[in-house]
Design an enzyme around this catalytic site. Structure first.
Site, PDB file in Angstrom:
ATOM      1  CG  ASP A 149       7.295 -13.635  -9.711  1.00  0.00           C
ATOM      2  OD1 ASP A 149       8.390 -13.529  -9.138  1.00  0.00           O
ATOM      3  OD2 ASP A 149       7.172 -14.086 -10.863  1.00  0.00           O
ATOM      4  NE  ARG A 182      13.137  -5.587 -15.781  1.00  0.00           N
ATOM      5  CZ  ARG A 182      13.838  -6.535 -15.202  1.00  0.00           C
ATOM      6  NH1 ARG A 182      14.513  -6.280 -14.113  1.00  0.00           N
ATOM      7  NH2 ARG A 182      13.888  -7.745 -15.710  1.00  0.00           N
ATOM      8  CE  LYS A 225       8.071  -9.568 -15.653  1.00  0.00           C
ATOM      9  NZ  LYS A 225       9.350 -10.270 -15.449  1.00  0.00           N
ATOM     10  CG  ASN A 226       7.690 -13.665 -15.920  1.00  0.00           C
ATOM     11  OD1 ASN A 226       8.375 -12.747 -16.387  1.00  0.00           O
ATOM     12  ND2 ASN A 226       7.589 -13.879 -14.615  1.00  0.00           N
ATOM     13  NE  ARG A 248      16.295 -14.816 -11.135  1.00  0.00           N
ATOM     14  CZ  ARG A 248      15.429 -14.040 -11.779  1.00  0.00           C
ATOM     15  NH1 ARG A 248      15.466 -12.747 -11.627  1.00  0.00           N
ATOM     16  NH2 ARG A 248      14.518 -14.578 -12.563  1.00  0.00           N
ATOM     17  CB  CYS A 300      19.154 -10.025 -10.637  1.00  0.00           C
ATOM     18  SG  CYS A 300      18.014 -11.218 -10.028  1.00  0.00           S
TER      19      CYS A 300
HETATM   20  N1  EPU Z   1      18.131 -21.782 -10.499  1.00  0.00           N
HETATM   21  C1  EPU Z   1      19.382 -22.357 -10.463  1.00  0.00           C
HETATM   22  N2  EPU Z   1      19.942 -22.768 -11.645  1.00  0.00           N
HETATM   23  C2  EPU Z   1      19.318 -22.601 -12.853  1.00  0.00           C
HETATM   24  C3  EPU Z   1      18.032 -22.005 -12.879  1.00  0.00           C
HETATM   25  C4  EPU Z   1      17.466 -21.601 -11.673  1.00  0.00           C
HETATM   26  O1  EPU Z   1      19.974 -22.527  -9.395  1.00  0.00           O
HETATM   27  O2  EPU Z   1      19.883 -22.977 -13.892  1.00  0.00           O
HETATM   28  C5  EPU Z   1      17.484 -21.349  -9.226  1.00  0.00           C
HETATM   29  C6  EPU Z   1      17.214 -19.863  -9.179  1.00  0.00           C
HETATM   30  O3  EPU Z   1      18.336 -19.134  -8.744  1.00  0.00           O
HETATM   31  C7  EPU Z   1      16.048 -19.801  -8.213  1.00  0.00           C
HETATM   32  C8  EPU Z   1      15.281 -21.093  -8.503  1.00  0.00           C
HETATM   33  O4  EPU Z   1      16.207 -21.942  -9.175  1.00  0.00           O
HETATM   34  O5  EPU Z   1      16.532 -19.820  -6.884  1.00  0.00           O
HETATM   35  C9  EPU Z   1      14.051 -20.936  -9.377  1.00  0.00           C
HETATM   36  O6  EPU Z   1      14.360 -20.164 -10.501  1.00  0.00           O
HETATM   37  P1  EPU Z   1      13.607 -20.288 -11.892  1.00  0.00           P
HETATM   38  O7  EPU Z   1      14.559 -20.801 -12.904  1.00  0.00           O
HETATM   39  O8  EPU Z   1      12.335 -21.019 -11.692  1.00  0.00           O
HETATM   40  O9  EPU Z   1      13.289 -18.772 -12.205  1.00  0.00           O
HETATM   41  P2  EPU Z   1      13.462 -17.995 -13.576  1.00  0.00           P
HETATM   42  O10 EPU Z   1      13.039 -18.833 -14.724  1.00  0.00           O
HETATM   43  O11 EPU Z   1      14.811 -17.349 -13.629  1.00  0.00           O
HETATM   44  C10 EPU Z   1      11.030 -17.049 -13.617  1.00  0.00           C
HETATM   45  C11 EPU Z   1      10.402 -15.691 -13.667  1.00  0.00           C
HETATM   46  C12 EPU Z   1      10.594 -14.979 -12.337  1.00  0.00           C
HETATM   47  C13 EPU Z   1       9.948 -15.837 -11.250  1.00  0.00           C
HETATM   48  C14 EPU Z   1      10.569 -17.242 -11.264  1.00  0.00           C
HETATM   49  C15 EPU Z   1       9.943 -18.189 -10.261  1.00  0.00           C
HETATM   50  C16 EPU Z   1      10.657 -15.106 -15.999  1.00  0.00           C
HETATM   51  C17 EPU Z   1      11.253 -14.218 -17.028  1.00  0.00           C
HETATM   52  N3  EPU Z   1      11.012 -14.910 -14.740  1.00  0.00           N
HETATM   53  O12 EPU Z   1      12.413 -16.818 -13.372  1.00  0.00           O
HETATM   54  O13 EPU Z   1       9.894 -13.750 -12.440  1.00  0.00           O
HETATM   55  O14 EPU Z   1      10.161 -15.243  -9.985  1.00  0.00           O
HETATM   56  O15 EPU Z   1      10.427 -17.820 -12.581  1.00  0.00           O
HETATM   57  O16 EPU Z   1       8.572 -18.310 -10.488  1.00  0.00           O
HETATM   58  O17 EPU Z   1       9.823 -15.953 -16.321  1.00  0.00           O
HETATM   59  C18 EPU Z   1       9.372 -11.512 -11.930  1.00  0.00           C
HETATM   60  O18 EPU Z   1       8.550 -11.549 -12.857  1.00  0.00           O
HETATM   61  O19 EPU Z   1       9.399 -10.582 -11.075  1.00  0.00           O
HETATM   62  C19 EPU Z   1      10.323 -12.612 -11.784  1.00  0.00           C
HETATM   63  C20 EPU Z   1      11.435 -12.523 -11.069  1.00  0.00           C
END
Ligand code: EPU
Length: 422
Positions: A309, A401, A22-23, A123, A118
């Site tokens: 995850d 999802r 998915k991701n 996030r 969320c």
């Molecule tokens: N963060 C910030 N600022 C930003 C971006 C992130 O503070 O601009 C923080 C987030 O709030 C979090 C941490 O940094 O505390 C890490 O977040 P990251 O950006 O790595 O996560 P993401 O890209 O939003 C993806 C996956 C998530 C998975 C995370 C961590 C997708 C669509 N989602 O999210 O997947 O948990 O990486 O591996 O790729 C899931 O599939 O259930 C899911 C939540």
């Protein structure tokens, strides 16, 4: 709203095919916006988040055709006539922010609704925005939307150093840098397999990228990208989730398409808990070494560490382990919402800040529980399969999802599970 009814019924045996990630798919799909030529993804997962990304891309002018029962996504962005990602679609899933980089890189302007917080944490997207600013973009936040412009219509290469690892910000910067003028270096980049998959796909489209899978990614911007056909990498989170079935219920399950390199840290914890994972020619074969598993401590970290995850699902296993385990969640501030639901099933869990202490009990009991997010919902199903009696998990739209054909896959290894339509 649908619910899922699960009955605990002993050992599970058989094979489960693992879908495309998915991701990975959610970051590969916006790559179509970078090129006027077609991008075709094979091994796509059949999930509601993919349907929502399809809807978002179509709203921007891309053509997206789902073929072979959803396994193939044929996309073409010959024309992009709309550069605004509307709140009505963006609010449904956070990955929508990933269209900002490609739109900016292609046409030098974009307006994207800010995704909200969320259930698992606030996030924010500040790191994404800082990366675009480093590449020369001018950003303004107005009425809940990011208005972004690249002076002269083109982003320029930059050195982007993230203060901490973000998967999404690394992906957005990587997507945007492929068409920027000059060289971009992303430091403290995420190393997840989904990032590697994105880099491989972009390279197939003609991008010049080095260093994916390490903390420093270097991108030499090019003037245009072409088309490509790319298979989506295996979903390591679906893989890890199903690897837990024989760990929790006993039996032997082979996850087709699974690779140790995708789940190294997770498999090490399973091994320490008393679960054997063997790489076969067609996947990963998992079985419990003895009877009850042992308690183990877990800390979630960016890849190659233990994935956040899989934390909820691992907690479901540790609820019936011999001894006390401590789980530390370091990625998201509010990702223990499954704990009170597991407690309703007889688990002994004490949550204190970013830590959860789980004292294993002999047996969980079925109960009515509520899914609060995607990974929490599947952890309750896993717990239900190991519990005495019936468990009803409500609010399962979260599940759809991220897990395709979940009932069918679980029934294939002997689980008693059915969906109750509202
Ligand atoms: N963060 C910030 N600022 C930003 C971006 C992130 O503070 O601009 C923080 C987030 O709030 C979090 C941490 O940094 O505390 C890490 O977040 P990251 O950006 O790595 O996560 P993401 O890209 O939003 C993806 C996956 C998530 C998975 C995370 C961590 C997708 C669509 N989602 O999210 O997947 O948990 O990486 O591996 O790729 C899931 O599939 O259930 C899911 C939540």
């Amino acid at each position: 709203m649908d619910s899922i009814l699960v009955k605990g019924n002993g050992p599970l045996n058989g094979v489960i095919p693992i879908a495309g990630a998915k991701n990975a798919c959610l970051t590969l799909m916006p790559a179509t916006l970078l090129s006027e030529e077609p991008l075709t993804l094979t091994n796509a997962p059949r999930l509601s988040d993919i349907a929502t990304m399809t809807q978002l891309l179509q709203s921007l002018g891309a053509e997206v055709a789902s073929m072979q029962n959803g396994l193939v996504l044929a996309m073409s962005s010959h024309k992009v006539y709309n550069h605004t990602a509307d709140y009505e679609i963006v609010r449904k899933f956070r990955a929508s922010i990933l269209v900002l980089g490609p739109l900016l890189a292609r046409d030098g302007h974009a307006i994207v609704s800010l995704p909200g917080g969320c259930a698992i944490g606030a996030r924010p997207v500040d790191l994404h925005l800082k990366a675009f600013e480093a590449m020369g973009a001018e950003l303004e936040l107005r009425d809940g939307y990011v208005h972004a412009k690249a002076p002269g219509g083109r982003l320029r290469g930059a050195i982007i150093e993230f203060p901490f690892v973000s998967v999404g910000a690394t992906e957005n910067a990587l997507l945007a840098a492929t068409l920027a003028k000059g060289t971009t270096v992303i430091k403290n980049a995420a190393r997840e397999p989904e990032i590697v998959d994105l880099a491989v796909c972009l390279r197939r489209m003609g991008a010049q990228i080095d260093g994916e899978g390490t903390s420093t990614i270097t991108i030499q911007g090019v003037d245009r990208l072409g088309g490509a056909t790319h298979p989506v990498v295996t979903d390591r989170i679906e893989l890890g989730t199903y690897m837990l079935l024989p760990a929790i219920c006993g039996g032997e399950v082979e996850c087709l398409g699974g690779k140790m390199s995708l789940v190294g840290a997770f498999a090490e914890k399973l091994d320490a808990a008393g679960v054997s994972v063997v790489e076969t020619e067609r996947g990963l074969k998992v079985t419990r070494k003895n009877g009850r598993v042992n308690a183990v401590d877990v800390v979630t970290e960016p890849f190659p560490g233990f994935p956040t995850d899989l934390q909820a699902q691992m907690m479901a296993l540790l609820c019936t382990a011999d001894g006390t385990s401590v789980l530390e969640e370091k990625i998201f501030e509010n990702r223990f919402m499954h704990a009170p639901e597991l407690v309703r099933m007889g688990a002994k869990i004490d949550v204190h800040g970013g830590h959860a202490t789980v004292t294993g009990v002999e047996k969980l009991r079925g109960a009515r529980v509520m899914a609060t997010d995607l990974r929490a919902s599947v952890s309750l199903i896993l717990a239900g399969l190991a519990a005495e009696g019936e468990t009803v998990v409500s609010r399962v739209y979260h599940l759809d999802r991220g897990y395709e054909r979940v009932e069918e896959k679980l029934r294939g290894v002997g689980a008693q599970i059915e969906r109750i339509s509202a």
